[in-house]
Write an enzyme that holds these catalytic residues in place. Sequence first.
Site, PDB file in Angstrom:
ATOM      1  N   GLY A 117       0.700  -1.219   0.092  1.00 20.68           N
ATOM      2  CA  GLY A 117      -0.032  -0.026  -0.113  1.00 20.68           C
ATOM      3  C   GLY A 117       0.737   1.360   0.095  1.00 20.68           C
ATOM      4  O   GLY A 117       0.453   2.472  -0.552  1.00 20.68           O
ATOM      5  N   ASP A 175      -4.681   2.344  11.053  1.00 19.08           N
ATOM      6  CA  ASP A 175      -6.161   2.485  11.767  1.00 19.08           C
ATOM      7  C   ASP A 175      -6.199   1.624  12.928  1.00 19.08           C
ATOM      8  O   ASP A 175      -6.050   2.294  13.765  1.00 19.08           O
ATOM      9  CB  ASP A 175      -7.034   2.256  10.441  1.00 19.08           C
ATOM     10  CG  ASP A 175      -6.913   0.713   9.775  1.00 19.08           C
ATOM     11  OD1 ASP A 175      -6.107  -0.034  10.165  1.00 19.08           O
ATOM     12  OD2 ASP A 175      -7.290   0.533   8.524  1.00 19.08           O
ATOM     13  N   LYS A 202      -6.533   6.970  11.254  1.00 19.40           N
ATOM     14  CA  LYS A 202      -7.842   6.946  11.786  1.00 19.40           C
ATOM     15  C   LYS A 202      -7.931   6.834  13.172  1.00 19.40           C
ATOM     16  O   LYS A 202      -7.978   5.844  13.682  1.00 19.40           O
ATOM     17  CB  LYS A 202      -8.526   5.849  11.019  1.00 19.40           C
ATOM     18  CG  LYS A 202      -8.753   5.786   9.611  1.00 19.40           C
ATOM     19  CD  LYS A 202      -9.386   4.705   9.296  1.00 19.40           C
ATOM     20  CE  LYS A 202      -9.548   4.400   7.603  1.00 19.40           C
ATOM     21  NZ  LYS A 202     -10.445   3.419   7.306  1.00 19.40           N
ATOM     22  N   GLU A 241       4.238   4.119   6.014  1.00 25.65           N
ATOM     23  CA  GLU A 241       3.266   3.470   6.163  1.00 25.65           C
ATOM     24  C   GLU A 241       2.299   4.208   5.394  1.00 25.65           C
ATOM     25  O   GLU A 241       1.956   5.343   5.412  1.00 25.65           O
ATOM     26  CB  GLU A 241       2.909   3.125   7.451  1.00 25.65           C
ATOM     27  CG  GLU A 241       1.500   2.141   7.585  1.00 25.65           C
ATOM     28  CD  GLU A 241       1.333   0.841   6.947  1.00 25.65           C
ATOM     29  OE1 GLU A 241       1.627   0.666   5.707  1.00 25.65           O
ATOM     30  OE2 GLU A 241       1.402  -0.002   7.597  1.00 25.65           O
ATOM     31  N   PHE A 286     -13.733   3.257   5.096  1.00 21.60           N
ATOM     32  CA  PHE A 286     -12.912   2.695   4.050  1.00 21.60           C
ATOM     33  C   PHE A 286     -12.521   3.294   2.719  1.00 21.60           C
ATOM     34  O   PHE A 286     -13.352   3.697   2.196  1.00 21.60           O
ATOM     35  CB  PHE A 286     -13.386   1.150   3.607  1.00 21.60           C
ATOM     36  CG  PHE A 286     -12.503   0.377   3.098  1.00 21.60           C
ATOM     37  CD1 PHE A 286     -11.670  -0.399   3.945  1.00 21.60           C
ATOM     38  CD2 PHE A 286     -12.550   0.047   1.803  1.00 21.60           C
ATOM     39  CE1 PHE A 286     -10.507  -1.217   3.300  1.00 21.60           C
ATOM     40  CE2 PHE A 286     -11.635  -0.728   1.053  1.00 21.60           C
ATOM     41  CZ  PHE A 286     -10.591  -1.488   1.881  1.00 21.60           C
ATOM     42  N   ILE A 287     -11.202   3.391   2.530  1.00 22.90           N
ATOM     43  CA  ILE A 287     -11.154   4.215   1.303  1.00 22.90           C
ATOM     44  C   ILE A 287      -9.879   3.280   0.481  1.00 22.90           C
ATOM     45  O   ILE A 287      -9.208   2.332   0.893  1.00 22.90           O
ATOM     46  CB  ILE A 287     -10.057   5.315   1.828  1.00 22.90           C
ATOM     47  CG1 ILE A 287      -8.770   5.016   2.649  1.00 22.90           C
ATOM     48  CG2 ILE A 287     -10.917   6.464   2.647  1.00 22.90           C
ATOM     49  CD1 ILE A 287      -7.974   6.250   3.006  1.00 22.90           C
ATOM     50  N   ARG A 340      -5.612   0.369  -6.126  1.00 21.98           N
ATOM     51  CA  ARG A 340      -4.110   1.104  -5.755  1.00 21.98           C
ATOM     52  C   ARG A 340      -3.782   2.029  -6.905  1.00 21.98           C
ATOM     53  O   ARG A 340      -3.095   2.981  -6.547  1.00 21.98           O
ATOM     54  CB  ARG A 340      -3.134  -0.072  -5.787  1.00 21.98           C
ATOM     55  CG  ARG A 340      -3.316  -0.850  -4.647  1.00 21.98           C
ATOM     56  CD  ARG A 340      -2.083  -1.732  -4.600  1.00 21.98           C
ATOM     57  NE  ARG A 340      -2.281  -3.050  -3.704  1.00 21.98           N
ATOM     58  CZ  ARG A 340      -2.147  -3.104  -2.464  1.00 21.98           C
ATOM     59  NH1 ARG A 340      -1.978  -1.786  -1.589  1.00 21.98           N
ATOM     60  NH2 ARG A 340      -2.440  -4.226  -1.829  1.00 21.98           N
TER      61      ARG A 340
END
Length: 179
Positions: A50, A108, A136, A104, A157-158, A170
């Site tokens: 990510g 969350d 978050k 990162e 949620f994204i 992505r």
Amino acid sequence: MPLSTISLHDKQFTPYLPAARIAEAVRNIATRLNQDYAGQQPLFVVVLNGSFMFAADLMKEMSIDCEVAFIRVASYQGTTSTGEVKEILGLQEEVANRHLIIVEDIVDTGHTMRELLEQLTARKPASLEVATLFTKPECLQHQLELRYVGIELPNEFIVGYGLDYDGLGRNYPDVYKVV
């Protein structure tokens, strides 16, 4: 061109954060890192998959001497954290007495970050910090010191800008939230 709703697997996502807002957050983090680590040659430990877009853009903004290494961990399945961290690809570089910055995409629940901090602390770095593009705060289940945060988000949620939903999404330069 205005952003539109996207479909990934069985879910719809609406535009949330434009690329320009993300770029501003990345520059702000880079400015602080450049000041705080001047003359120290830190090692940026990038958490894949990510964080790849964030890491690439962050490195373009770094004016100090630094190195980059990659690790891969997984703790998500679908849209929720499994709560279990699995290290898939480990860090090969020597980190003892080095200044480490974990890069990162999002913190969350904090499960992954807590585990990474514990594993890296055991290797006795000179210092250890976290640079996360998103966090978050209302989702955090662990006490974490996040010194470099780009954008604080509510519990939604994204996807986009490196973040995915079961492998998709992505590649978008903007961030979308689930409908």
